[in-house]
Design a protein around this motif. Structure first.
Motif, PDB file in Angstrom:
ATOM      1  N   PRO A 367       1.539 -69.942  25.213  1.00 48.00           N
ATOM      2  CA  PRO A 367       0.460 -70.966  24.297  1.00 48.00           C
ATOM      3  C   PRO A 367       1.211 -70.871  22.677  1.00 48.00           C
ATOM      4  O   PRO A 367       1.856 -69.583  22.435  1.00 48.00           O
ATOM      5  CB  PRO A 367      -0.650 -69.995  24.068  1.00 48.00           C
ATOM      6  CG  PRO A 367      -0.718 -69.121  25.429  1.00 48.00           C
ATOM      7  CD  PRO A 367       0.611 -68.817  25.873  1.00 48.00           C
ATOM      8  N   GLY A 368       0.953 -72.049  22.156  1.00 45.71           N
ATOM      9  CA  GLY A 368       1.681 -72.009  20.873  1.00 45.71           C
ATOM     10  C   GLY A 368       2.932 -72.704  20.900  1.00 45.71           C
ATOM     11  O   GLY A 368       3.610 -73.303  19.964  1.00 45.71           O
ATOM     12  N   TRP A 369       3.687 -72.881  22.082  1.00 43.25           N
ATOM     13  CA  TRP A 369       5.229 -73.279  22.116  1.00 43.25           C
ATOM     14  C   TRP A 369       4.814 -74.745  22.106  1.00 43.25           C
ATOM     15  O   TRP A 369       3.885 -75.449  22.961  1.00 43.25           O
ATOM     16  CB  TRP A 369       5.587 -72.867  23.486  1.00 43.25           C
ATOM     17  CG  TRP A 369       6.141 -71.418  23.435  1.00 43.25           C
ATOM     18  CD1 TRP A 369       6.111 -70.638  22.471  1.00 43.25           C
ATOM     19  CD2 TRP A 369       6.999 -70.826  24.432  1.00 43.25           C
ATOM     20  NE1 TRP A 369       6.678 -69.345  22.707  1.00 43.25           N
ATOM     21  CE2 TRP A 369       7.252 -69.442  24.082  1.00 43.25           C
ATOM     22  CE3 TRP A 369       7.490 -71.027  25.678  1.00 43.25           C
ATOM     23  CZ2 TRP A 369       7.976 -68.556  24.812  1.00 43.25           C
ATOM     24  CZ3 TRP A 369       8.215 -70.257  26.331  1.00 43.25           C
ATOM     25  CH2 TRP A 369       8.502 -68.941  26.053  1.00 43.25           C
ATOM     26  N   GLY A 370       5.814 -75.543  21.579  1.00 39.78           N
ATOM     27  CA  GLY A 370       6.109 -77.064  21.619  1.00 39.78           C
ATOM     28  C   GLY A 370       6.583 -77.213  23.099  1.00 39.78           C
ATOM     29  O   GLY A 370       7.464 -76.663  23.354  1.00 39.78           O
ATOM     30  N   VAL A 371       6.191 -78.209  23.695  1.00 41.64           N
ATOM     31  CA  VAL A 371       6.953 -78.656  25.035  1.00 41.64           C
ATOM     32  C   VAL A 371       7.112 -80.242  24.868  1.00 41.64           C
ATOM     33  O   VAL A 371       6.394 -81.132  24.319  1.00 41.64           O
ATOM     34  CB  VAL A 371       6.159 -78.605  26.165  1.00 41.64           C
ATOM     35  CG1 VAL A 371       6.607 -79.120  27.320  1.00 41.64           C
ATOM     36  CG2 VAL A 371       5.701 -77.179  26.223  1.00 41.64           C
ATOM     37  N   VAL A 372       8.471 -80.527  24.991  1.00 37.66           N
ATOM     38  CA  VAL A 372       8.949 -82.041  24.913  1.00 37.66           C
ATOM     39  C   VAL A 372       9.421 -82.557  26.345  1.00 37.66           C
ATOM     40  O   VAL A 372      10.235 -81.937  26.829  1.00 37.66           O
ATOM     41  CB  VAL A 372      10.162 -82.001  23.799  1.00 37.66           C
ATOM     42  CG1 VAL A 372      10.518 -83.686  23.692  1.00 37.66           C
ATOM     43  CG2 VAL A 372       9.959 -81.487  22.458  1.00 37.66           C
ATOM     44  N   ALA A 373       8.787 -83.357  26.757  1.00 36.20           N
ATOM     45  CA  ALA A 373       9.287 -84.243  27.942  1.00 36.20           C
ATOM     46  C   ALA A 373      10.049 -85.477  27.591  1.00 36.20           C
ATOM     47  O   ALA A 373       9.419 -86.340  26.566  1.00 36.20           O
ATOM     48  CB  ALA A 373       7.747 -84.611  28.742  1.00 36.20           C
ATOM     49  N   SER A 374      11.203 -85.464  27.948  1.00 33.28           N
ATOM     50  CA  SER A 374      12.136 -86.434  27.468  1.00 33.28           C
ATOM     51  C   SER A 374      12.144 -87.641  28.306  1.00 33.28           C
ATOM     52  O   SER A 374      13.053 -87.766  29.128  1.00 33.28           O
ATOM     53  CB  SER A 374      13.328 -85.787  27.153  1.00 33.28           C
ATOM     54  OG  SER A 374      14.429 -86.662  26.662  1.00 33.28           O
TER      55      SER A 374
END
Length: 478
Positions: A367-374
């Motif tokens: 929780p709190g992590w940013g996740v980037v789907a590219s």
């Protein structure tokens, strides 16, 4: 959660803020380097936060569809919220669901067909603008041309006859506000926007201008309705003003008339207007600008495009402007646009924020992590796209190859419950604008360096796209 699950590999940096600087300078090159070095799931520390970049289509599907309830909007959206408010792009939970239910009828196929007339009319006017140039041989920045053209279309379809010169003022004010977007990635960025510094002053000035313009238009429409004047002017604002929500997913007159159905407040209307204006203007301009660049460097593709347009729309004195009814017949035109958005996806990164511990690709996500789907990485991956850097619209005419690709090998409009509500609008606009102008004009790049993609709000070409546009024949539209 599997007992053996572990955190994603950490991309280490030589100095503490190195990844933040690298992302700010070259987000595309940074994620490509991370993918090459660490694989489909990689973790890094940037701007005081932990971010995970996922490149595999299956992981993107998990983030956007299968596990979407474990993810909220990303950190970039927190910055956009500072001036877009709680619109479809930034809102969460029941608020987002309510607004989407209410906005959906404005994007139904029949309604989009009505907007198509404004799209074609704007493109025909642009054809006349190009013919009227003092020096027809002078290069044009076709990326800037598409930005101005789609600005007019966004204003006309959203505001209708009310727009006048205000669409340009809205775009200028949005530009002032958007320049503050990088502060969204910095902890306490919202606090920084209250400081007496230039970027914060421009942001506050832009936001105030936006509020004045849009609230003014809403007040004018409400006053007109109170006087008994017609409320549906054929534009998106009319639909949003008339929208009602009874708390169900039903739509249509019966649902709108339901007892207790609630309308959008002025503040909610303002937020949705700004969101739709930004999304409909920026992303479409990006797609069309890169499409002209690719046509200007691939004459064989342009020749095939011209052949389809001549077959569907006629040529010379027999040529006509396209209509919404022509869109299904323009299969190669659509393929050209699809391939352009594969190579240069306007939404090149889709961010989320983990709110519940989970796993992606066998790795723990906290929780709190940013996740980037590219989309940028997926669209350029040779596992899904043979010869991925080649501009090959025929890929989209091969149904067997398309069926063999993972669903999220291509996702320029996102996915899941937050898939772009204006996707059909965007396909219609890009197809009709390209068909109108390409039926009359041929394009070749002017001498000079090729444009480089720069990741900002959308994927824009650095330095524009300078090109020579030449009439295919001297017979204009009627």
């Amino acid at each position: 959660m599997p007992a053996a699950a572990r955190r994603p590999p950490l991309a280490r940096a030589a100095w503490p803020i190195a990844w933040g600087v690298s992302l700010a300078r070259d987000p595309l090159g940074t994620v490509q380097a991370l993918h090459a070095a660490y694989g489909d799931v990689v973790r890094m520390r940037a701007l005081g936060r932990t971010f995970v970049v996922v490149a595999h289509p299956d992981a993107a599907r998990e983030v956007l569809v299968t596990q979407q309830k474990r993810f909220a909007r990303g950190y970039a959206h927190l910055g956009l919220k500072l001036f877009l408010g709680e619109g479809l792009l930034t809102s969460e939970g029941e608020l987002h669901r309510r607004h989407r239910r209410m906005a959906q009828p404005a994007f139904h196929r029949e309604r989009v067909a009505g907007y198509a007339r404004a799209m074609v009319a704007a493109a025909v006017a642009w054809d006349a603008r190009w013919r009227a140039r003092a020096d027809p041989a002078a290069p044009l920045d076709v990326a800037a041309e598409m930005l101005a053209l789609t600005l007019g279309i966004a204003g006309e379809t959203l505001f209708g006859a009310d727009v006048g010169d205000r669409a340009a003022e809205v775009a200028e004010a949005l530009g002032d506000a958007l320049r503050a977007a990088p502060l969204a990635f910095v902890p306490f960025g919202g606090w920084a926007l209250r400081l007496p510094i230039p970027i914060a002053r421009r942001f506050r000035r832009g936001r105030a201008r936006l509020d004045r313009i849009v609230y003014g238009m809403i007040a004018e429409r409400r006053a007109a309705a109170a006087r008994g004047e017609p409320t549906d002017r054929g534009d998106l604002l009319s639909m949003l003003l008339a929208a009602r929500d009874d708390g169900t997913d039903a739509s249509g007159p019966a649902a709108d008339a339901a007892a207790g159905a609630a309308a959008l407040s002025d503040a909610e209307l303002r937020d949705e207007v700004m969101t739709i204006f930004l999304a409909g203007h920026e992303t479409t301009a990006s797609a069309l600008g890169w499409t002209w660049y690719l046509l200007g460097t691939n004459p064989d593709v342009e020749a095939r495009l011209h052949a389809e347009l001549d077959a569907v729309l006629g040529s010379g004195a027999g040529r006509r402007a396209p209509t919404a009814d022509d869109v299904p017949a323009l299969s190669y035109t659509r393929a050209v646009i699809a391939e352009s958005m594969r190579l240069f996806p306007p939404a090149y990164a889709i961010g989320r924020r983990c709110v519940e511990r989970t796993t992606l690709g066998g790795y723990v996500i906290e929780p709190g992590w940013g996740v980037v789907a590219s989309p940028w990485l997926a669209h350029h991956d040779p596992r899904w796209w043979p010869d991925p850097e080649r501009f090959a619209p025929e890929r989209w005419l091969d149904a067997e190859a398309a069926a063999a690709r993972p669903r999220f090998a291509y996702f320029p409009f996102g996915g899941g419950s937050r898939i772009c509500i204006g996707e059909q609008f965007a396909w219609t606009e890009t197809t009709l604008v390209l068909a109108t102008l390409a039926s009359r004009w041929s394009v070749r790049l002017a001498p000079g360096p090729a444009p480089r993609p720069r990741g900002a709000v959308t994927l824009r070409p650095v330095g524009g796209v300078r090109a020579i546009v030449t009439e295919r024949d001297p017979v204009p539209f009627d």
